[in-house]
Every structure is written in C-alpha cells, then in structure tokens.
Write a protein that holds these residues in place. Structure first.
Motif, mmCIF file in Angstrom:
data_model
loop_
_atom_site.group_PDB
_atom_site.id
_atom_site.type_symbol
_atom_site.label_atom_id
_atom_site.label_comp_id
_atom_site.label_asym_id
_atom_site.label_seq_id
_atom_site.Cartn_x
_atom_site.Cartn_y
_atom_site.Cartn_z
ATOM 1 N N PRO A 109 0.552 -0.906 -0.192
ATOM 2 C CA PRO A 109 -0.136 -0.075 -0.050
ATOM 3 C C PRO A 109 1.071 1.086 0.232
ATOM 4 C CG PRO A 109 -0.263 -1.151 1.816
ATOM 5 C CD PRO A 109 0.923 -1.929 1.216
ATOM 6 N N ARG A 110 1.038 1.668 -1.342
ATOM 7 C CA ARG A 110 2.227 2.858 -1.362
ATOM 8 C C ARG A 110 1.467 4.108 -0.994
ATOM 9 N NH1 ARG A 110 3.628 -0.258 -5.849
ATOM 10 N NH2 ARG A 110 5.372 -0.604 -5.344
ATOM 11 N N GLY A 111 0.494 4.363 -0.924
ATOM 12 C CA GLY A 111 -0.107 5.888 -0.337
ATOM 13 C C GLY A 111 -0.502 5.740 1.352
ATOM 14 N N GLU A 112 -0.004 3.987 1.492
ATOM 15 C CA GLU A 112 -0.122 4.683 2.849
ATOM 16 C C GLU A 112 0.748 4.956 4.332
ATOM 17 O OE1 GLU A 112 -2.055 1.032 4.561
ATOM 18 O OE2 GLU A 112 -3.359 1.243 2.776
ATOM 19 N N ARG A 113 1.055 5.393 4.660
ATOM 20 C CA ARG A 113 2.723 5.657 5.486
ATOM 21 C C ARG A 113 2.186 4.852 6.406
ATOM 22 N NH1 ARG A 113 4.382 10.840 9.646
ATOM 23 N NH2 ARG A 113 2.229 9.528 11.170
ATOM 24 N N HIS A 114 3.325 3.783 6.467
ATOM 25 C CA HIS A 114 3.131 2.946 7.324
ATOM 26 C C HIS A 114 3.537 2.791 8.635
ATOM 27 C CE1 HIS A 114 5.242 -0.803 9.631
ATOM 28 N NE2 HIS A 114 4.541 -1.938 7.842
ATOM 29 N N PRO A 115 3.377 2.357 9.660
ATOM 30 C CA PRO A 115 3.205 2.704 11.146
ATOM 31 C C PRO A 115 4.492 2.310 11.350
ATOM 32 C CG PRO A 115 1.631 0.697 11.201
ATOM 33 C CD PRO A 115 2.221 0.690 9.657
ATOM 34 N N TYR A 116 5.708 1.732 11.275
ATOM 35 C CA TYR A 116 7.241 1.958 11.543
ATOM 36 C C TYR A 116 8.164 2.899 11.185
ATOM 37 C CZ TYR A 116 6.179 -3.097 12.304
ATOM 38 O OH TYR A 116 5.354 -4.553 13.290
ATOM 39 N N THR A 117 7.135 3.778 9.725
ATOM 40 C CA THR A 117 8.138 4.803 10.163
ATOM 41 C C THR A 117 8.314 6.099 9.995
ATOM 42 O OG1 THR A 117 7.401 4.146 7.269
ATOM 43 C CG2 THR A 117 8.263 6.931 7.485
ATOM 44 N N PRO A 118 7.584 6.208 11.378
ATOM 45 C CA PRO A 118 8.035 7.709 12.098
ATOM 46 C C PRO A 118 8.437 7.018 12.941
ATOM 47 C CG PRO A 118 5.837 7.435 12.148
ATOM 48 C CD PRO A 118 6.096 6.506 11.861
ATOM 49 N N GLU A 119 9.041 5.520 13.613
ATOM 50 C CA GLU A 119 9.335 5.365 15.002
ATOM 51 C C GLU A 119 10.982 4.739 14.538
ATOM 52 O OE1 GLU A 119 7.032 2.573 17.550
ATOM 53 O OE2 GLU A 119 5.625 3.684 16.416
ATOM 54 N N LEU A 120 10.915 4.320 13.097
ATOM 55 C CA LEU A 120 12.284 3.425 12.476
ATOM 56 C C LEU A 120 13.158 4.853 12.651
ATOM 57 C CD1 LEU A 120 12.863 0.875 11.671
ATOM 58 C CD2 LEU A 120 12.789 1.598 9.136
ATOM 59 N N ALA A 121 13.406 5.605 12.723
ATOM 60 C CA ALA A 121 14.878 5.819 13.022
ATOM 61 C C ALA A 121 15.384 6.049 14.493
ATOM 62 C CB ALA A 121 14.742 7.759 12.396
ATOM 63 N N GLY A 122 14.511 5.972 15.658
ATOM 64 C CA GLY A 122 14.713 5.817 16.577
ATOM 65 C C GLY A 122 15.604 4.246 17.073
ATOM 66 N N TRP A 123 14.101 3.352 16.366
ATOM 67 C CA TRP A 123 15.266 2.108 16.568
ATOM 68 C C TRP A 123 16.324 1.735 15.480
ATOM 69 C CZ3 TRP A 123 10.719 -0.744 14.026
ATOM 70 C CH2 TRP A 123 9.065 -0.408 14.644
ATOM 71 N N LEU A 124 16.547 2.390 14.736
ATOM 72 C CA LEU A 124 17.666 2.527 14.178
ATOM 73 C C LEU A 124 19.292 2.962 14.875
ATOM 74 C CD1 LEU A 124 17.209 2.661 10.461
ATOM 75 C CD2 LEU A 124 17.530 0.625 11.310
ATOM 76 N N ARG A 125 18.988 3.704 14.755
ATOM 77 C CA ARG A 125 19.365 5.005 16.209
ATOM 78 C C ARG A 125 20.125 3.840 17.263
ATOM 79 N NH1 ARG A 125 16.522 9.687 14.519
ATOM 80 N NH2 ARG A 125 17.629 10.824 12.685
ATOM 81 N N ARG A 126 19.148 3.442 17.960
ATOM 82 C CA ARG A 126 19.183 2.532 19.334
ATOM 83 C C ARG A 126 20.085 1.175 18.852
ATOM 84 N NH1 ARG A 126 13.732 1.519 21.598
ATOM 85 N NH2 ARG A 126 14.640 -0.214 22.789
ATOM 86 N N PHE A 127 19.678 0.817 17.424
ATOM 87 C CA PHE A 127 20.937 -0.290 17.427
ATOM 88 C C PHE A 127 21.954 -0.378 16.991
ATOM 89 C CE2 PHE A 127 22.071 -2.729 13.490
ATOM 90 C CZ PHE A 127 21.819 -4.066 14.231
ATOM 91 N N SER A 128 22.426 1.086 16.607
ATOM 92 C CA SER A 128 23.855 1.273 16.237
ATOM 93 C C SER A 128 25.072 1.306 17.353
ATOM 94 C CB SER A 128 24.053 2.404 15.673
ATOM 95 O OG SER A 128 25.114 2.694 14.700
ATOM 96 N N GLU A 129 24.040 2.137 18.381
ATOM 97 C CA GLU A 129 24.598 2.424 20.254
ATOM 98 C C GLU A 129 24.603 1.335 20.643
ATOM 99 O OE1 GLU A 129 21.651 4.654 21.399
ATOM 100 O OE2 GLU A 129 22.016 6.820 20.498
ATOM 101 N N GLN A 130 23.657 0.388 20.148
ATOM 102 C CA GLN A 130 23.911 -1.185 20.945
ATOM 103 C C GLN A 130 24.469 -2.072 20.555
ATOM 104 O OE1 GLN A 130 19.642 -2.685 22.153
ATOM 105 N NE2 GLN A 130 18.826 -0.574 22.602
ATOM 106 N N VAL A 131 25.066 -2.517 19.741
ATOM 107 C CA VAL A 131 26.043 -2.686 19.301
ATOM 108 C C VAL A 131 26.934 -2.513 18.962
ATOM 109 C CG1 VAL A 131 26.920 -3.501 16.230
ATOM 110 C CG2 VAL A 131 24.522 -3.683 16.594
ATOM 111 N N GLU A 132 27.324 -1.414 18.962
ATOM 112 C CA GLU A 132 28.791 -0.283 19.163
ATOM 113 C C GLU A 132 29.217 -1.376 21.186
ATOM 114 O OE1 GLU A 132 31.914 0.234 17.844
ATOM 115 O OE2 GLU A 132 30.516 1.243 16.061
ATOM 116 N N ALA A 133 28.157 -0.921 21.551
ATOM 117 C CA ALA A 133 28.349 -1.056 23.409
ATOM 118 C C ALA A 133 28.641 -2.605 22.701
ATOM 119 C CB ALA A 133 27.437 -0.475 23.954
#
Length: 139
Positions: A109-133
């Motif tokens: 459904p290309r016309g719909e913003r996926h529910p993860y889209t607004p949150e995903l940037a934060g998830w990715l940043r946390r992922f990077s921090e936790q992997v580095e730790a």
C-alpha cells in the motif's frame, strides 16, 4: 578466539545516520505520493537489510547458533544481549516486512505511511548504539 569483522559491521552501521535522517524527513513530510511511497519501501527494506547484515556478522564472528530466518537473526542477537528485549522485539517485527517488500511489492500500500516509519529512525539509532556497546564490551 573469535574473528569478528568489525570493519564490515561498522560499514553497515555507518549507513544508519543517512537512513534515519531520510526516515525522519519522510515521516514529517508525508503526503502519500507515489514517490514517497516508493522511498518508504526502500527505506524499510534497507533498514531490514542493515540490521540483519550486522546481526549475521555478529552471529558468524562470535560463533552464535545458526539463524534459520531473518527474524531468527534478531532473536539470536537479542538472546545474546546484543540488543535489549524491547528493541529486539521491534526489529523482529520489522523483519516480517521483508517478504511483502521484496516478493509482494506489487500489492504494497504505497499511499499509506507504514506505522513503523515514524519510529524506525529511533530504532536504528538505538540498534547502532547497542551494537557498538556490545563490540566494546566483547573486545
């Protein structure tokens, strides 16, 4: 002795700031256009590939049990305390989008913003921090 290819892991982690910035902008400016829908699909896909590629490198390098699927990669690194439980669950849910994004793209459904889209940037940043730790702790 483990051989962990930290350089490969960091190459992938270095892509996260660009992905996170694009996700933040896309989410803030969402208008449902085809171009934005296609960009969202690609960003979701790249996020999945990034976290699973890093996870695979960790699994191989630290000789963790073999993964049987994309979600299993996240489950393994979550179980090994690379990620906290909350983030592992979110990223595991994210990996479930891989099949529809890659194999069933014609019905996404290309016309719909996926529910993860607004949150995903934060998830990715946390992922990077936790992997580095985790890397720092294990070296």
């Amino acid at each position: 002795m483990y051989y962990v290819n930290v350089q490969d892991i960091r190459l992938r982690l270095d892509a996260i700031p660009d992905l996170a910035e694009a996700l933040d902008k896309l989410s803030a400016d969402w208008n449902g256009s085809t171009l934005q829908g296609l960009a969202q699909e690609r960003l979701l896909h790249l996020a999945i590939e990034t976290v699973t590629d890093v996870g695979s490198c960790l699994i191989d390098g630290y000789i963790m049990r073999d993964a049987s699927s994309y979600s299993d990669i996240i489950e393994i690194i979550g179980g090994e305390q690379v990620l906290d439980a909350e983030l592992a669950e979110r990223l595991k849910a994210l990996t479930a989008l891989r099949r529809p994004l890659v194999q069933e793209y014609y019905s996404w459904p290309r016309g719909e913003r996926h529910p993860y889209t607004p949150e995903l940037a934060g998830w990715l940043r946390r992922f990077s921090e936790q992997v580095e730790a985790y890397l720092k702790k294990e070296q």
